[in-house]
Scaffold this motif. Structure first.
Motif, short mmCIF file in Angstrom:
data_model
loop_
_atom_site.label_atom_id
_atom_site.label_comp_id
_atom_site.label_asym_id
_atom_site.label_seq_id
_atom_site.Cartn_x
_atom_site.Cartn_y
_atom_site.Cartn_z
N UNK A 147 0.71 -1.24 -0.13
CA UNK A 147 -0.11 0.15 0.04
C UNK A 147 0.88 1.26 0.08
N UNK A 148 0.61 2.27 -1.03
CA UNK A 148 1.39 3.56 -0.99
C UNK A 148 0.74 4.27 0.42
N UNK A 149 1.41 4.55 1.30
CA UNK A 149 0.91 5.37 2.48
C UNK A 149 0.24 6.69 2.39
N UNK A 150 0.76 7.25 0.99
CA UNK A 150 0.05 8.56 0.85
C UNK A 150 -1.31 8.65 -0.15
N UNK A 151 -1.47 7.39 -0.27
CA UNK A 151 -2.79 7.00 -1.05
C UNK A 151 -4.17 7.16 -0.21
N UNK A 152 -4.94 8.36 -0.08
CA UNK A 152 -6.03 8.23 0.72
C UNK A 152 -7.05 7.14 0.29
N UNK A 153 -7.34 6.44 -0.93
CA UNK A 153 -8.19 5.56 -1.11
C UNK A 153 -7.93 4.41 -0.69
N UNK A 154 -6.60 4.10 0.00
CA UNK A 154 -6.39 2.72 0.46
C UNK A 154 -5.92 2.97 2.08
N UNK A 155 -6.22 4.23 2.66
CA UNK A 155 -5.67 4.39 3.97
C UNK A 155 -6.54 3.58 4.93
N UNK A 156 -7.79 3.41 4.76
CA UNK A 156 -8.39 2.68 5.63
C UNK A 156 -7.84 1.15 5.92
N UNK A 157 -7.53 0.67 4.61
CA UNK A 157 -6.96 -0.97 4.64
C UNK A 157 -5.69 -0.90 5.53
N UNK A 158 -4.57 0.15 5.11
CA UNK A 158 -3.58 0.40 5.74
C UNK A 158 -3.72 0.26 7.18
N UNK A 159 -4.55 1.03 7.87
CA UNK A 159 -4.79 1.01 9.13
C UNK A 159 -5.36 -0.25 9.86
#
Length: 575
Positions: A128-140
């Motif tokens: 996951x790209x940590x700067x991609x807001x669209x995948x921020x929830x998956x990263x969390x």
């Protein structure tokens, strides 16, 4: 919502991305999902990858040799004795006696399961790209489950490898992090998850949310002095702040009945903060009912699942309950057992007194030929337990009509009662608002007592000693003794130890009654003290002897298989 979760979990039972583990463990590799057939920028595809981590967390908690059994079998509440005419024994006995060695399967398996979960989480995080807001929830979510796994590893082993990526060179072998480094990492990770979950108001059943992150931080702070060897009050102050966030949110409340928190489906229970969802068909790791009951004993619940007649209660623990405390019968099965009766609407009356007594011939004490669980148990191994000895754990719903060995219930990791009890403990340890602390404990107790007087706990009650009658207590039977199970003449015991010298012993008792067999007791026994050291070390119970001079067993050993495969690892002190 629970059904949606299970669809994701089932996908991972069928297949997941191939991983190379950061601890060089043997992996079962799958090719159903990989970098070539998923879109790593798509939230739905990432949720499928994340499911591997979620599923692995469940295995860690509930596997046959998983964390539940490892942690609970060491305590003063629950044990697995050698069963005369059945078996068991082996390292279960060592766990009870606190004399396990470095080659114990119950210790190796949680380590392996945990680091496989870390590997899955790291793979998602790396993608996951940590700067991609669209995948921020998956990263969390991935970071939350990785942090939860590390929290359990830290609690069990303390000196652990802290790996945050799968992108390592060939031949890489990890080293262990110092406890302070791991503690700081976990607080940082849960703070990150807290902040992201708050923005998205994440509350997917079985996944992390803001308040689960707060609760994890509170647990770390509550046990800070144990984890880091400190003696100050800063952990209790920080713990209170996290607990008040949960309380002030007004999102949670106590369930009406204690038993409501241990049903098959908890998705509508407002007491539950974080849960591991269960499933009858696809999540079959939690063999708790098979662990506890003989085959015939499950007829009391309308279940035809296999039963192996293993674990039971430590008798001294059962004697601590007030007879009017509903949690006694809600947690433990004792006495004569009756077959469940089926109602016209398909529901069951569980173990009704007017049901048929369950036939059971083995070492029958009364001569009636019926199953009758006895409170007393001879010993852990000399001679062991006869087949009907010991109360059986039925706290978690045993589902009528279920023919599998698994207990398919949702398993609560964090619930609101714990928030209230932890706040009470922090206030008492800080020496302020003591009456508020007593009121919080009383609030939790009220649903389990019909009498207001018995539900009420005072500051003096909580600050007083424990009612647990600690001391070595077993009955041995010589091999040539023809009386067998009926002989209780040979009592082997230490001088009476009791629990009057335990600081906040009354609160320790209340924690035990409320959170029995919920991954709680080991932590509590290590955290609560006498003037000579922790209850975990200075007290004897059943066949486990006190050893005030050692703290070796406060943490588990690094498994020998891991030590042999990685020369960078250093064994924990005392092993």
């Amino acid at each position: 919502m629970k059904k949606i979760y299970n669809k994701i979990l089932i996908a991972f039972a069928a297949g997941s991305i191939s991983l190379s583990s950061c601890t060089n463990l043997d992996e079962t590799l799958y090719d159903t999902l990989n970098e070539t057939n998923i879109d790593l920028s798509n939230e739905d595809d990432l949720s499928l990858l994340l499911g591997a981590t979620v599923a692995q967390y469940r295995y860690l908690v509930e596997d046959w040799f998983g964390m539940f059994h490892l942690i609970e079998e060491c305590t003063d509440q629950y044990m697995v004795p050698s069963r005369i005419g059945v078996g068991w024994g082996d390292t279960y006995i060592n766990l009870h006696k606190h004399n396990w060695g470095v080659s114990v399967g119950q210790i190796l398996n949680p380590w392996q399961l945990a680091y496989k979960g870390v590997g899955y989480a790291n793979q998602v995080i790396d993608a996951i790209d940590p700067n991609n807001k669209s995948t921020e929830l998956s990263l969390a979510h991935a970071r939350f489950f990785r942090a939860m796994i590390y929290y359990h590893l830290f609690d069990m082993f303390r000196n652990i490898p802290l790996e945050t990526t799968q992108k390592v060179e060939a031949g890489y072998l990890p080293t262990q992090a110092a406890p302070q480094e791991t503690f700081d990492f976990l607080i940082k990770e849960f703070n990150y998850c807290d902040s992201v979950f708050e923005v998205y108001d994440s509350n997917n059943y079985g996944y992390g949310n803001k308040y689960a992150a707060c609760m994890a931080k509170a647990k770390l702070y509550l046990n800070k002095n144990v984890y880091l060897g400190t003696t100050d009050n800063s952990g209790y102050e920080s713990c209170l702040k996290e607990l008040d966030i949960i309380i002030d949110s007004k999102k949670y409340e106590l369930a009406k009945n204690y038993k409501d928190c241990f049903k098959e489906d908890l998705s509508d229970n407002k007491e539950i903060i974080f849960v591991v969802p269960g499933d009858r068909t696809h999540t079959a790791q939690f063999g708790l009912q098979s662990y506890c009951f003989p085959q015939s004993g499950l007829a009391a619940y309308g279940s035809t699942a296999p039963g192996y007649n293993g674990s039971c209660a430590v008798p001294q623990w059962i004697r601590t309950y007030d007879p009017d405390d509903k949690r006694l019968n809600d947690t433990w099965a004792g006495g004569l057992q009756h077959t469940a009766t089926k109602n016209s609407d398909g529901t069951y009356n569980i173990n009704p007194d007017d049901g048929e007594p369950i036939a059971f011939e083995a070492d029958d004490w009364s001569g009636t030929g019926y199953l009758n669980y006895k409170l007393e148990v001879h010993s852990i191994d000399n001679p062991g337990a006869y087949q009907q000895e010991g109360y059986r754990l039925h706290k978690y719903e045993i589902c009528a009509g279920n023919d599998k060995g698994t207990t398919p219930d949702d398993f609560p990791i964090f619930r609101y009662a714990d928030v209230l009890m932890m706040k009470a403990e922090c206030l008492l340890r800080l020496g302020r608002e003591k009456n508020t602390a007593a009121d919080l404990v009383t609030q939790v107790r009220q649903r389990s007592f019909s009498s207001t007087a018995k539900a009420t706990r005072t500051v003096a009650d909580l600050e007083g000693g424990s009612v647990y009658d600690y001391g070595h207590e077993e009955y041995r039977v010589a091999s040539d003794n023809t009386k067998g199970y009926s002989d209780w003449s040979d009592l082997i015991s230490t001088p009476h130890e009791g629990g009057s010298d335990i600081i906040l012993g009354g609160l320790l008792d209340d924690l035990g009654w409320e959170f029995c067999c919920e991954l709680h007791r080991r932590q509590d026994l290590i955290r609560f003290q006498t003037s000579e050291g922790s209850v975990w070390n200075v007290k004897s119970w059943f066949c486990k002897d006190a050893d005030p001079k050692t703290t070796t067993y406060n943490i588990f050993n690094i498994p020998k298989d891991m030590m042999d495969s990685n020369p960078n690892l250093v064994q924990n002190p005392g092993y």
